[in-house]
Design a protein around this motif. Structure first.
Motif, PDB file in Angstrom:
ATOM      1  N   GLN A  70       0.964  -1.108   0.028  1.00  0.00           N
ATOM      2  CA  GLN A  70       0.010   0.121  -0.155  1.00  0.00           C
ATOM      3  C   GLN A  70       0.761   1.388  -0.118  1.00  0.00           C
ATOM      4  OE1 GLN A  70      -2.616  -0.100   3.321  1.00  0.00           O
ATOM      5  NE2 GLN A  70      -3.945  -1.691   2.424  1.00  0.00           N
ATOM      6  N   LEU A  71       1.867   1.284   0.674  1.00  0.00           N
ATOM      7  CA  LEU A  71       2.706   2.346   0.759  1.00  0.00           C
ATOM      8  C   LEU A  71       3.700   2.767  -0.453  1.00  0.00           C
ATOM      9  CD1 LEU A  71       4.525   2.156   4.358  1.00  0.00           C
ATOM     10  CD2 LEU A  71       2.990   3.882   3.417  1.00  0.00           C
ATOM     11  N   LYS A  72       3.752   1.587  -1.282  1.00  0.00           N
ATOM     12  CA  LYS A  72       4.494   1.638  -2.436  1.00  0.00           C
ATOM     13  C   LYS A  72       3.459   2.212  -3.497  1.00  0.00           C
ATOM     14  CE  LYS A  72       8.060  -2.219  -1.698  1.00  0.00           C
ATOM     15  NZ  LYS A  72       8.432  -3.310  -2.097  1.00  0.00           N
ATOM     16  N   GLN A  73       2.375   1.614  -3.607  1.00  0.00           N
ATOM     17  CA  GLN A  73       1.320   2.133  -4.549  1.00  0.00           C
ATOM     18  C   GLN A  73       1.122   3.526  -4.016  1.00  0.00           C
ATOM     19  OE1 GLN A  73      -2.111  -0.327  -3.975  1.00  0.00           O
ATOM     20  NE2 GLN A  73      -1.097  -2.317  -4.984  1.00  0.00           N
ATOM     21  N   ALA A  74       1.104   4.082  -2.913  1.00  0.00           N
ATOM     22  CA  ALA A  74       0.884   5.571  -2.515  1.00  0.00           C
ATOM     23  C   ALA A  74       1.846   6.263  -2.981  1.00  0.00           C
ATOM     24  CB  ALA A  74       0.583   5.672  -1.133  1.00  0.00           C
ATOM     25  N   ALA A  75       3.190   5.845  -2.839  1.00  0.00           N
ATOM     26  CA  ALA A  75       4.347   6.628  -3.571  1.00  0.00           C
ATOM     27  C   ALA A  75       4.381   6.532  -5.125  1.00  0.00           C
ATOM     28  CB  ALA A  75       5.593   5.771  -3.191  1.00  0.00           C
ATOM     29  N   GLN A  76       3.792   5.735  -5.520  1.00  0.00           N
ATOM     30  CA  GLN A  76       3.653   5.650  -7.279  1.00  0.00           C
ATOM     31  C   GLN A  76       2.683   6.386  -7.868  1.00  0.00           C
ATOM     32  OE1 GLN A  76       4.139   1.653  -8.147  1.00  0.00           O
ATOM     33  NE2 GLN A  76       6.175   1.646  -7.485  1.00  0.00           N
TER      34      GLN A  76
ATOM     35  N   PRO B  84       0.300   9.293  -8.946  1.00  0.00           N
ATOM     36  CA  PRO B  84       0.258  10.485  -9.393  1.00  0.00           C
ATOM     37  C   PRO B  84      -0.663  11.582  -8.509  1.00  0.00           C
ATOM     38  CG  PRO B  84      -0.589   9.584 -11.277  1.00  0.00           C
ATOM     39  CD  PRO B  84      -0.313   8.479 -10.108  1.00  0.00           C
ATOM     40  N   ASP B  85      -0.119  12.480  -7.558  1.00  0.00           N
ATOM     41  CA  ASP B  85      -1.004  13.191  -6.830  1.00  0.00           C
ATOM     42  C   ASP B  85      -0.609  14.697  -6.967  1.00  0.00           C
ATOM     43  OD1 ASP B  85      -1.611  13.328  -3.285  1.00  0.00           O
ATOM     44  OD2 ASP B  85      -2.669  14.201  -4.888  1.00  0.00           O
ATOM     45  N   THR B  86      -1.307  15.311  -7.751  1.00  0.00           N
ATOM     46  CA  THR B  86      -0.903  16.661  -8.024  1.00  0.00           C
ATOM     47  C   THR B  86      -0.882  17.598  -6.800  1.00  0.00           C
ATOM     48  OG1 THR B  86      -3.176  17.328  -8.528  1.00  0.00           O
ATOM     49  CG2 THR B  86      -1.535  16.321 -10.481  1.00  0.00           C
ATOM     50  N   ALA B  87      -1.575  17.321  -5.802  1.00  0.00           N
ATOM     51  CA  ALA B  87      -1.568  18.060  -4.610  1.00  0.00           C
ATOM     52  C   ALA B  87      -0.392  17.996  -3.875  1.00  0.00           C
ATOM     53  CB  ALA B  87      -3.025  17.814  -3.507  1.00  0.00           C
ATOM     54  N   ALA B  88       0.325  16.884  -3.841  1.00  0.00           N
ATOM     55  CA  ALA B  88       1.559  16.707  -3.128  1.00  0.00           C
ATOM     56  C   ALA B  88       2.799  17.198  -3.973  1.00  0.00           C
ATOM     57  CB  ALA B  88       1.745  15.244  -2.804  1.00  0.00           C
TER      58      ALA B  88
ATOM     59  N   LYS C 221       6.785  12.718  -3.759  1.00  0.00           N
ATOM     60  CA  LYS C 221       7.145  12.123  -2.556  1.00  0.00           C
ATOM     61  C   LYS C 221       5.939  11.829  -1.794  1.00  0.00           C
ATOM     62  CE  LYS C 221      10.916  15.744  -1.825  1.00  0.00           C
ATOM     63  NZ  LYS C 221      11.267  16.820  -1.058  1.00  0.00           N
ATOM     64  N   LEU C 222       5.919  10.759  -0.938  1.00  0.00           N
ATOM     65  CA  LEU C 222       5.097  10.160  -0.073  1.00  0.00           C
ATOM     66  C   LEU C 222       4.747  10.963   1.018  1.00  0.00           C
ATOM     67  CD1 LEU C 222       3.110   8.126   0.477  1.00  0.00           C
ATOM     68  CD2 LEU C 222       4.841   6.964   1.716  1.00  0.00           C
ATOM     69  N   ASP C 223       3.605  11.546   1.164  1.00  0.00           N
ATOM     70  CA  ASP C 223       3.272  12.557   2.426  1.00  0.00           C
ATOM     71  C   ASP C 223       3.122  11.405   3.578  1.00  0.00           C
ATOM     72  OD1 ASP C 223       2.686  14.678   3.927  1.00  0.00           O
ATOM     73  OD2 ASP C 223       0.606  14.738   3.122  1.00  0.00           O
ATOM     74  N   PHE C 224       4.266  11.658   4.425  1.00  0.00           N
ATOM     75  CA  PHE C 224       4.482  10.997   5.716  1.00  0.00           C
ATOM     76  C   PHE C 224       3.190  11.127   6.722  1.00  0.00           C
ATOM     77  CE2 PHE C 224       5.703  10.611  10.045  1.00  0.00           C
ATOM     78  CZ  PHE C 224       5.958   8.948  10.049  1.00  0.00           C
ATOM     79  N   ALA C 225       2.601  12.410   6.731  1.00  0.00           N
ATOM     80  CA  ALA C 225       1.446  12.808   7.591  1.00  0.00           C
ATOM     81  C   ALA C 225       0.366  12.120   7.135  1.00  0.00           C
ATOM     82  CB  ALA C 225       1.456  14.287   7.492  1.00  0.00           C
ATOM     83  N   GLU C 226       0.020  11.822   5.815  1.00  0.00           N
ATOM     84  CA  GLU C 226      -0.891  11.375   5.290  1.00  0.00           C
ATOM     85  C   GLU C 226      -1.043   9.617   5.526  1.00  0.00           C
ATOM     86  OE1 GLU C 226      -4.038  12.454   3.983  1.00  0.00           O
ATOM     87  OE2 GLU C 226      -3.305  14.639   4.750  1.00  0.00           O
TER      88      GLU C 226
ATOM     89  N   SER D  95      -2.819   5.338   8.928  1.00  0.00           N
ATOM     90  CA  SER D  95      -2.510   4.284   9.887  1.00  0.00           C
ATOM     91  C   SER D  95      -3.386   4.263  11.131  1.00  0.00           C
ATOM     92  CB  SER D  95      -1.218   4.002  10.061  1.00  0.00           C
ATOM     93  OG  SER D  95      -0.769   3.139  10.912  1.00  0.00           O
ATOM     94  N   LEU D  96      -3.322   5.473  11.467  1.00  0.00           N
ATOM     95  CA  LEU D  96      -4.064   5.856  12.966  1.00  0.00           C
ATOM     96  C   LEU D  96      -5.518   5.523  12.612  1.00  0.00           C
ATOM     97  CD1 LEU D  96      -2.101   9.102  14.328  1.00  0.00           C
ATOM     98  CD2 LEU D  96      -1.916   6.491  14.985  1.00  0.00           C
ATOM     99  N   ASN D  97      -6.027   6.124  11.751  1.00  0.00           N
ATOM    100  CA  ASN D  97      -7.527   5.871  11.254  1.00  0.00           C
ATOM    101  C   ASN D  97      -7.743   4.314  11.314  1.00  0.00           C
ATOM    102  OD1 ASN D  97      -8.152   8.411  11.450  1.00  0.00           O
ATOM    103  ND2 ASN D  97      -7.972   8.617   9.196  1.00  0.00           N
ATOM    104  N   GLN D  98      -7.063   3.575  10.659  1.00  0.00           N
ATOM    105  CA  GLN D  98      -7.302   2.279  10.760  1.00  0.00           C
ATOM    106  C   GLN D  98      -7.136   1.547  12.054  1.00  0.00           C
ATOM    107  OE1 GLN D  98      -4.343  -0.088   8.428  1.00  0.00           O
ATOM    108  NE2 GLN D  98      -5.460  -1.822   8.484  1.00  0.00           N
TER     109      GLN D  98
END
Length: 116
Positions: free
Chosen positions: A17-23, A25-29, A43-48, A53-56
Motif C-alpha cells: 500500500q505504501l509503495k502504491q501510494a508513492a507511485q 500521481p498526486d498533483t496536490a503533493a 514524495k509520499l506524504d508521511f503525515a497522510e 494508519s491511525l484511522n485504521q
C-alpha cells in the motif's frame, strides 16, 4: 502460552500500500512548478500515511467495542470467539502504533542531539 508475532501478510500488505501510494500521481503533493524544489519527483506524504494508519487502528478499536456491546446485549450473530479475536487484533494494532511512536520520538531525539 505461545505468543504469535505480527502476521507477515499484513506487513506485506502495508508495504505494498505504501509503495502504491508513492507511485500514485498526486498533483496536490507535488511542489509548484515555479518553485526551486520542483524536480519532477513525487514524495509520499508521511503525515497522510500516518493519519491513515491511525484511522485504521481507531476503526479496529471501534469495531471491537461494537462487537463486545453486541455480545453483551445477547446478539446471536456474535460469538465470544469473534469478540475476543477482534479485541486482540485491536490491542496488537494499538501496541504496534505505540512502538512506532516510541521509535519516532527516539529518532527525533537522536537527530536533535546531533552536532552540526
Amino acid at each position: 502460552m505461545a505468543i504469535e508475532g505480527i502476521d507477515a501478510s499484513r506487513i506485506q500488505s502495508m508495504l505494498s500500500q505504501l509503495k502504491q501510494a508513492a507511485q500514485r500521481p498526486d498533483t496536490a503533493a507535488l511542489p509548484a512548478a515555479g518553485s526551486a524544489s520542483a524536480q519532477g519527483t513525487q514524495k509520499l506524504d508521511f503525515a497522510e500515511a500516518l493519519k491513515a494508519s491511525l484511522n485504521q487502528v481507531n476503526s479496529m478499536q471501534l469495531q471491537s467495542e461494537k462487537l463486545g456491546q453486541q455480545f453483551v446485549l445477547g446478539d446471536d450473530k456474535v460469538s465470544l470467539s469473534d469478540v475476543m479475536i477482534t479485541g486482540q487484533k485491536a490491542s496488537i494494532a494499538f501496541q504496534a502504533t505505540v512502538q512506532v511512536r516510541n521509535k519516532l520520538v527516539s529518532a527525533y531525539q537522536d537527530i536533535m542531539n546531533m552536532q552540526v
